[in-house]
Design an enzyme around this catalytic site. Sequence first.
Site, PDB file in Angstrom:
ATOM      1  N   HIS A  99      25.220 -34.535  69.300  1.00 32.66           N
ATOM      2  CA  HIS A  99      25.895 -34.570  70.682  1.00 32.66           C
ATOM      3  C   HIS A  99      26.003 -33.293  71.429  1.00 32.66           C
ATOM      4  CE1 HIS A  99      29.230 -36.152  73.397  1.00 32.66           C
ATOM      5  NE2 HIS A  99      29.368 -35.054  73.579  1.00 32.66           N
ATOM      6  N   GLU A 100      26.330 -32.120  70.912  1.00 31.02           N
ATOM      7  CA  GLU A 100      26.236 -30.980  71.385  1.00 31.02           C
ATOM      8  C   GLU A 100      24.898 -30.318  71.991  1.00 31.02           C
ATOM      9  OE1 GLU A 100      29.042 -30.126  72.881  1.00 31.02           O
ATOM     10  OE2 GLU A 100      30.289 -31.526  71.272  1.00 31.02           O
TER      11      GLU A 100
ATOM     12  N   HIS B  53      23.853 -31.952  75.019  1.00 33.15           N
ATOM     13  CA  HIS B  53      24.286 -31.255  76.204  1.00 33.15           C
ATOM     14  C   HIS B  53      23.298 -29.956  76.468  1.00 33.15           C
ATOM     15  CE1 HIS B  53      28.146 -32.918  77.320  1.00 33.15           C
ATOM     16  NE2 HIS B  53      28.595 -32.978  75.826  1.00 33.15           N
TER      17      HIS B  53
ATOM     18  N   CYS C 213      33.542 -37.240  75.192  1.00 28.58           N
ATOM     19  CA  CYS C 213      33.042 -36.381  75.794  1.00 28.58           C
ATOM     20  C   CYS C 213      34.299 -35.539  76.612  1.00 28.58           C
ATOM     21  CB  CYS C 213      31.742 -36.522  76.415  1.00 28.58           C
ATOM     22  SG  CYS C 213      31.008 -34.958  77.018  1.00 28.58           S
ATOM     23  N   LEU C 214      34.289 -34.202  76.502  1.00 24.21           N
ATOM     24  CA  LEU C 214      35.273 -33.576  77.603  1.00 24.21           C
ATOM     25  C   LEU C 214      34.838 -33.754  78.966  1.00 24.21           C
ATOM     26  CD1 LEU C 214      36.167 -30.493  75.334  1.00 24.21           C
ATOM     27  CD2 LEU C 214      37.469 -32.593  75.672  1.00 24.21           C
TER      28      LEU C 214
ATOM     29  N   GLY D 284      33.879 -30.094  69.738  1.00 22.21           N
ATOM     30  CA  GLY D 284      32.683 -29.458  69.972  1.00 22.21           C
ATOM     31  C   GLY D 284      32.525 -28.970  71.595  1.00 22.21           C
TER      32      GLY D 284
ATOM     33  N   GLN E  70      28.925 -27.235  79.302  1.00 23.41           N
ATOM     34  CA  GLN E  70      30.115 -28.009  80.109  1.00 23.41           C
ATOM     35  C   GLN E  70      31.002 -26.987  80.616  1.00 23.41           C
ATOM     36  OE1 GLN E  70      30.525 -29.888  75.826  1.00 23.41           O
ATOM     37  NE2 GLN E  70      31.597 -31.209  77.088  1.00 23.41           N
TER      38      GLN E  70
END
Length: 173
Positions: free
Chosen positions: A140-141, A144, A98-99, A46, A51
């Site tokens: 999660h996304e 963000h 997480c990236l 995702g 991000q």
Amino acid sequence: MTVREVITIGDDRLRDQARAIEKSTPEITRLIEDMIETMHVEGGVGLAASQIAELVRLILVEVPEDEEVPGSGELYVVLNPEITKTSGDEITLGVEGCLSIPGYLGEVERHAWVVVQGLDRRGKRWRKKVEGFLARVFQHEIDHTNGILYIDRLTAPERFWKEEAFEGDEVLV
Ligand code: NI
């Protein structure tokens, strides 16, 4: 398509509320293409526009195909995503990465299922009930887009590991 730099923890832009997207434009289409390319290169399941320092409410979710996860194996692009209904007290425990927090993993509770609504990439209304791992990635996304990171939701401070110290399945979202 361009692979964009994923910003990481410590960059305040990760903490900003992203702006709503008024309508689908060629700029948004290009942004979506860049995000898809970036997510694939980085190996994420995702990605939120925040991000890559584009503070608009736009997320991608793509979890590998798995017979036990309905809706897996598909690429979801959602503009202005919001959760309109949840499983309430029915929660699941899982480990997330997480990236934007490279090298770490943490345990987080999420709703077992949620209903997400927003717009698809053409700007048409979109709505879906998602469950299990897919629901986890959507939550999660969407976090963000509101400047929330999974580390804000750890079940306990010590349930947070360096990747190499964690034994189990790794999840990158
Ligand atoms: Ni993330």
